[in-house]
Design a protein around this motif. Structure first.
Motif, PDB file in Angstrom:
ATOM      1  N   GLY A  43      -6.161 -27.861  -9.224  1.00  0.00           N
ATOM      2  CA  GLY A  43      -6.757 -28.719 -10.243  1.00  0.00           C
ATOM      3  C   GLY A  43      -7.153 -27.956 -11.498  1.00  0.00           C
ATOM      4  O   GLY A  43      -7.294 -28.542 -12.585  1.00  0.00           O
ATOM      5  N   GLU A  44      -7.310 -26.645 -11.384  1.00  0.00           N
ATOM      6  CA  GLU A  44      -7.625 -25.787 -12.522  1.00  0.00           C
ATOM      7  C   GLU A  44      -6.361 -25.201 -13.165  1.00  0.00           C
ATOM      8  O   GLU A  44      -6.458 -24.419 -14.095  1.00  0.00           O
ATOM      9  N   GLY A  45      -5.186 -25.572 -12.636  1.00  0.00           N
ATOM     10  CA  GLY A  45      -3.928 -25.126 -13.244  1.00  0.00           C
ATOM     11  C   GLY A  45      -3.302 -23.893 -12.619  1.00  0.00           C
ATOM     12  O   GLY A  45      -2.364 -23.334 -13.178  1.00  0.00           O
ATOM     13  N   PHE A  46      -3.809 -23.478 -11.463  1.00  0.00           N
ATOM     14  CA  PHE A  46      -3.270 -22.303 -10.771  1.00  0.00           C
ATOM     15  C   PHE A  46      -2.481 -22.764  -9.544  1.00  0.00           C
ATOM     16  O   PHE A  46      -2.544 -23.910  -9.159  1.00  0.00           O
ATOM     17  N   THR A  47      -1.743 -21.846  -8.941  1.00  0.00           N
ATOM     18  CA  THR A  47      -0.892 -22.180  -7.805  1.00  0.00           C
ATOM     19  C   THR A  47      -1.294 -21.373  -6.578  1.00  0.00           C
ATOM     20  O   THR A  47      -1.430 -20.149  -6.653  1.00  0.00           O
ATOM     21  N   VAL A  48      -1.491 -22.073  -5.460  1.00  0.00           N
ATOM     22  CA  VAL A  48      -1.749 -21.405  -4.184  1.00  0.00           C
ATOM     23  C   VAL A  48      -0.399 -20.995  -3.616  1.00  0.00           C
ATOM     24  O   VAL A  48       0.489 -21.821  -3.479  1.00  0.00           O
ATOM     25  N   THR A  49      -0.260 -19.713  -3.284  1.00  0.00           N
ATOM     26  CA  THR A  49       1.054 -19.201  -2.882  1.00  0.00           C
ATOM     27  C   THR A  49       1.194 -18.864  -1.410  1.00  0.00           C
ATOM     28  O   THR A  49       2.201 -18.325  -0.995  1.00  0.00           O
ATOM     29  N   ASP A  50       0.162 -19.167  -0.591  1.00  0.00           N
ATOM     30  CA  ASP A  50       0.324 -18.844   0.830  1.00  0.00           C
ATOM     31  C   ASP A  50       0.236 -20.054   1.707  1.00  0.00           C
ATOM     32  O   ASP A  50       0.015 -21.134   1.296  1.00  0.00           O
TER      33      ASP A  50
END
Length: 68
Positions: A61-68
């Motif tokens: 929601g803050e514009g970042f990506t969870v990668t795991d």
């Protein structure tokens, strides 16, 4: 419980603050410490009050990506 979440897109201390504050706003999250150098956020939370999906939504929601 403690968990390390890999996050891509953090570039500076402001990014770290956005991610940490988004997670700490969730019920059940006691502490969140993001590191843009390592690309992770370390989270201390109560699994009976929040879950991986809620944390992922907060970060994305803050514009970042969870990668795991």
């Amino acid at each position: 419980m403690k968990k390390e979440i890999h996050v891509s897109g953090m570039r500076c201390s402001s990014c770290e603050m956005l991610v940490s504050e988004a997670l700490e706003a969730l019920e059940g999250v006691q502490k969140a410490q993001a590191s843009h150098q390592r690309g992770v956020v370390e989270v201390e939370y109560d699994p009976s009050k929040t879950d991986d999906e809620a944390m992922k939504r907060a970060i994305e929601g803050e514009g970042f990506t969870v990668t795991d």
